[in-house]
Design a protein around this motif. Structure first.
Motif, PDB file in Angstrom:
ATOM      1  N   THR A  28      74.318  41.524  73.530  1.00  0.00           N
ATOM      2  CA  THR A  28      73.739  40.735  72.453  1.00  0.00           C
ATOM      3  C   THR A  28      72.255  41.012  72.263  1.00  0.00           C
ATOM      4  OG1 THR A  28      73.297  38.887  73.952  1.00  0.00           O
ATOM      5  CG2 THR A  28      75.413  38.892  72.777  1.00  0.00           C
ATOM      6  N   PHE A  29      71.825  42.223  72.520  1.00  0.00           N
ATOM      7  CA  PHE A  29      70.400  42.536  72.423  1.00  0.00           C
ATOM      8  C   PHE A  29      69.884  42.335  71.019  1.00  0.00           C
ATOM      9  CE2 PHE A  29      66.538  43.809  74.053  1.00  0.00           C
ATOM     10  CZ  PHE A  29      65.992  44.896  73.393  1.00  0.00           C
ATOM     11  N   SER A  30      70.752  42.394  70.051  1.00  0.00           N
ATOM     12  CA  SER A  30      70.333  42.186  68.664  1.00  0.00           C
ATOM     13  C   SER A  30      69.919  40.734  68.399  1.00  0.00           C
ATOM     14  CB  SER A  30      71.463  42.578  67.709  1.00  0.00           C
ATOM     15  OG  SER A  30      72.629  41.829  67.997  1.00  0.00           O
ATOM     16  N   SER A  31      70.084  39.847  69.358  1.00  0.00           N
ATOM     17  CA  SER A  31      69.643  38.463  69.250  1.00  0.00           C
ATOM     18  C   SER A  31      68.240  38.255  69.819  1.00  0.00           C
ATOM     19  CB  SER A  31      70.599  37.523  69.997  1.00  0.00           C
ATOM     20  OG  SER A  31      71.895  37.582  69.449  1.00  0.00           O
ATOM     21  N   TYR A  32      67.641  39.308  70.350  1.00  0.00           N
ATOM     22  CA  TYR A  32      66.374  39.210  71.056  1.00  0.00           C
ATOM     23  C   TYR A  32      65.236  39.864  70.276  1.00  0.00           C
ATOM     24  CZ  TYR A  32      69.018  37.995  75.282  1.00  0.00           C
ATOM     25  OH  TYR A  32      69.836  37.393  76.196  1.00  0.00           O
ATOM     26  N   ALA A  33      64.145  39.143  70.129  1.00  0.00           N
ATOM     27  CA  ALA A  33      62.890  39.799  69.765  1.00  0.00           C
ATOM     28  C   ALA A  33      62.393  40.532  71.006  1.00  0.00           C
ATOM     29  CB  ALA A  33      61.865  38.786  69.303  1.00  0.00           C
ATOM     30  N   ALA A  34      61.660  41.610  70.802  1.00  0.00           N
ATOM     31  CA  ALA A  34      61.205  42.414  71.935  1.00  0.00           C
ATOM     32  C   ALA A  34      59.763  42.854  71.732  1.00  0.00           C
ATOM     33  CB  ALA A  34      62.112  43.627  72.125  1.00  0.00           C
ATOM     34  N   GLY A  35      59.168  43.319  72.814  1.00  0.00           N
ATOM     35  CA  GLY A  35      57.786  43.762  72.695  1.00  0.00           C
ATOM     36  C   GLY A  35      57.336  44.566  73.899  1.00  0.00           C
ATOM     37  N   TRP A  36      56.177  45.169  73.738  1.00  0.00           N
ATOM     38  CA  TRP A  36      55.529  45.916  74.815  1.00  0.00           C
ATOM     39  C   TRP A  36      54.175  45.281  75.114  1.00  0.00           C
ATOM     40  CZ3 TRP A  36      57.796  49.779  77.550  1.00  0.00           C
ATOM     41  CH2 TRP A  36      58.936  50.377  77.007  1.00  0.00           C
ATOM     42  N   PHE A  37      53.888  45.155  76.387  1.00  0.00           N
ATOM     43  CA  PHE A  37      52.621  44.637  76.868  1.00  0.00           C
ATOM     44  C   PHE A  37      52.080  45.623  77.897  1.00  0.00           C
ATOM     45  CE2 PHE A  37      52.852  40.258  75.181  1.00  0.00           C
ATOM     46  CZ  PHE A  37      54.166  40.261  74.756  1.00  0.00           C
ATOM     47  N   ARG A  38      50.781  45.607  78.108  1.00  0.00           N
ATOM     48  CA  ARG A  38      50.227  46.494  79.133  1.00  0.00           C
ATOM     49  C   ARG A  38      49.199  45.744  79.966  1.00  0.00           C
ATOM     50  NH1 ARG A  38      46.946  50.590  75.116  1.00  0.00           N
ATOM     51  NH2 ARG A  38      45.176  49.212  74.626  1.00  0.00           N
ATOM     52  N   GLN A  39      49.072  46.242  81.188  1.00  0.00           N
ATOM     53  CA  GLN A  39      48.133  45.631  82.122  1.00  0.00           C
ATOM     54  C   GLN A  39      47.353  46.725  82.827  1.00  0.00           C
ATOM     55  OE1 GLN A  39      49.975  42.838  84.811  1.00  0.00           O
ATOM     56  NE2 GLN A  39      48.023  41.832  85.223  1.00  0.00           N
ATOM     57  N   ALA A  40      46.060  46.761  82.571  1.00  0.00           N
ATOM     58  CA  ALA A  40      45.176  47.697  83.256  1.00  0.00           C
ATOM     59  C   ALA A  40      44.792  47.101  84.605  1.00  0.00           C
ATOM     60  CB  ALA A  40      43.936  47.952  82.411  1.00  0.00           C
ATOM     61  N   PRO A  41      44.392  47.950  85.553  1.00  0.00           N
ATOM     62  CA  PRO A  41      44.018  47.448  86.886  1.00  0.00           C
ATOM     63  C   PRO A  41      42.937  46.377  86.805  1.00  0.00           C
ATOM     64  CG  PRO A  41      44.209  49.829  86.913  1.00  0.00           C
ATOM     65  CD  PRO A  41      44.330  49.413  85.475  1.00  0.00           C
ATOM     66  N   GLY A  42      43.196  45.241  87.442  1.00  0.00           N
ATOM     67  CA  GLY A  42      42.217  44.166  87.487  1.00  0.00           C
ATOM     68  C   GLY A  42      42.090  43.353  86.220  1.00  0.00           C
ATOM     69  N   LYS A  43      42.958  43.602  85.248  1.00  0.00           N
ATOM     70  CA  LYS A  43      42.867  42.896  83.970  1.00  0.00           C
ATOM     71  C   LYS A  43      44.150  42.126  83.695  1.00  0.00           C
ATOM     72  CE  LYS A  43      39.464  45.948  81.858  1.00  0.00           C
ATOM     73  NZ  LYS A  43      39.090  46.704  80.628  1.00  0.00           N
ATOM     74  N   GLN A  44      44.111  41.271  82.686  1.00  0.00           N
ATOM     75  CA  GLN A  44      45.282  40.494  82.323  1.00  0.00           C
ATOM     76  C   GLN A  44      46.253  41.358  81.532  1.00  0.00           C
ATOM     77  OE1 GLN A  44      43.628  37.355  79.872  1.00  0.00           O
ATOM     78  NE2 GLN A  44      43.649  38.602  78.034  1.00  0.00           N
ATOM     79  N   ARG A  45      47.476  40.849  81.423  1.00  0.00           N
ATOM     80  CA  ARG A  45      48.493  41.534  80.659  1.00  0.00           C
ATOM     81  C   ARG A  45      48.294  41.222  79.171  1.00  0.00           C
ATOM     82  NH1 ARG A  45      54.522  41.240  82.990  1.00  0.00           N
ATOM     83  NH2 ARG A  45      53.237  41.770  84.806  1.00  0.00           N
ATOM     84  N   ASP A  46      48.211  42.269  78.373  1.00  0.00           N
ATOM     85  CA  ASP A  46      47.911  42.106  76.954  1.00  0.00           C
ATOM     86  C   ASP A  46      49.041  42.607  76.061  1.00  0.00           C
ATOM     87  OD1 ASP A  46      44.449  43.019  77.477  1.00  0.00           O
ATOM     88  OD2 ASP A  46      45.349  41.028  77.353  1.00  0.00           O
ATOM     89  N   PHE A  47      49.149  42.004  74.903  1.00  0.00           N
ATOM     90  CA  PHE A  47      50.118  42.418  73.898  1.00  0.00           C
ATOM     91  C   PHE A  47      49.747  43.787  73.340  1.00  0.00           C
ATOM     92  CE2 PHE A  47      52.972  42.216  70.398  1.00  0.00           C
ATOM     93  CZ  PHE A  47      52.277  42.608  69.262  1.00  0.00           C
ATOM     94  N   VAL A  48      50.743  44.629  73.154  1.00  0.00           N
ATOM     95  CA  VAL A  48      50.552  45.943  72.541  1.00  0.00           C
ATOM     96  C   VAL A  48      51.325  46.039  71.217  1.00  0.00           C
ATOM     97  CG1 VAL A  48      50.941  48.423  72.770  1.00  0.00           C
ATOM     98  CG2 VAL A  48      50.212  47.088  74.758  1.00  0.00           C
ATOM     99  N   ALA A  49      52.627  45.733  71.267  1.00  0.00           N
ATOM    100  CA  ALA A  49      53.460  45.870  70.070  1.00  0.00           C
ATOM    101  C   ALA A  49      54.660  44.950  70.170  1.00  0.00           C
ATOM    102  CB  ALA A  49      53.920  47.318  69.910  1.00  0.00           C
ATOM    103  N   GLY A  50      55.101  44.442  69.020  1.00  0.00           N
ATOM    104  CA  GLY A  50      56.265  43.570  68.992  1.00  0.00           C
ATOM    105  C   GLY A  50      57.176  43.920  67.834  1.00  0.00           C
ATOM    106  N   ILE A  51      58.458  43.574  67.980  1.00  0.00           N
ATOM    107  CA  ILE A  51      59.443  43.868  66.937  1.00  0.00           C
ATOM    108  C   ILE A  51      60.456  42.734  66.891  1.00  0.00           C
ATOM    109  CG2 ILE A  51      60.938  45.215  68.491  1.00  0.00           C
ATOM    110  CD1 ILE A  51      61.344  47.160  66.077  1.00  0.00           C
ATOM    111  N   ASN A  52      60.863  42.365  65.685  1.00  0.00           N
ATOM    112  CA  ASN A  52      61.823  41.269  65.586  1.00  0.00           C
ATOM    113  C   ASN A  52      63.230  41.758  65.915  1.00  0.00           C
ATOM    114  OD1 ASN A  52      62.447  42.676  63.251  1.00  0.00           O
ATOM    115  ND2 ASN A  52      62.564  40.848  61.971  1.00  0.00           N
ATOM    116  N   LYS A  53      64.181  40.834  65.940  1.00  0.00           N
ATOM    117  CA  LYS A  53      65.497  41.180  66.476  1.00  0.00           C
ATOM    118  C   LYS A  53      66.249  42.178  65.602  1.00  0.00           C
ATOM    119  CE  LYS A  53      67.778  37.032  64.639  1.00  0.00           C
ATOM    120  NZ  LYS A  53      68.565  35.814  65.015  1.00  0.00           N
TER     121      LYS A  53
END
Length: 126
Positions: A28-53
């Protein structure tokens, strides 16, 4: 419940390209919004890209607009992140994330996601 597995990370020179993939378990992956996040060393996890279901709407962080593209193939339960013109500041661990959505909204926050992959390392050398 969905399990996410990222692949495609590695070492690349500045100006190069990489394509990340995120394969999801379940039917049922078509029911999920998805996205990519990245985390550099010593930093918080940040949003990179998102896509709707459905894959019809996307959102990109300002820092990657014009260089990165997010897409998905629901028949293959896979989300992609095409990264071009890579810069050293793109270095980090890239995480795929997903959340069940009734609407066609894109999710752009860490707290908005439910399921996370273990990440894939991207290193961009100068």
């Amino acid at each position: 419940q969905v399990e996410l597995v990222e692949s495609g990370g590695g070492l690349v020179q500045a100006g190069g390209s990489l394509r990340l993939s995120c394969e999801a378990s379940g039917r049922t992956f078509s029911s999920y919004a998805a996205g990519w996040f990245r985390q550099a060393p010593g930093k918080q996890r940040d949003f990179v890209a998102g896509i709707n279901k459905s894959g019809g709407t996307t959102s990109l962080a300002d820092s990657v607009k014009g260089r990165f593209t997010i897409s998905r193939d629901n028949a293959k339960n896979t989300v992609y992140l095409q990264m071009n013109s890579l810069k050293p500041e793109d270095t980090g661990v890239y995480y795929c994330a997903a959340v069940v959505r009734l609407s066609q909204a894109v999710v752009t926050t860490v707290d908005g996601m439910t399921y996370w992959g273990k990440g894939t390392l991207v290193t961009v050398s100068s």
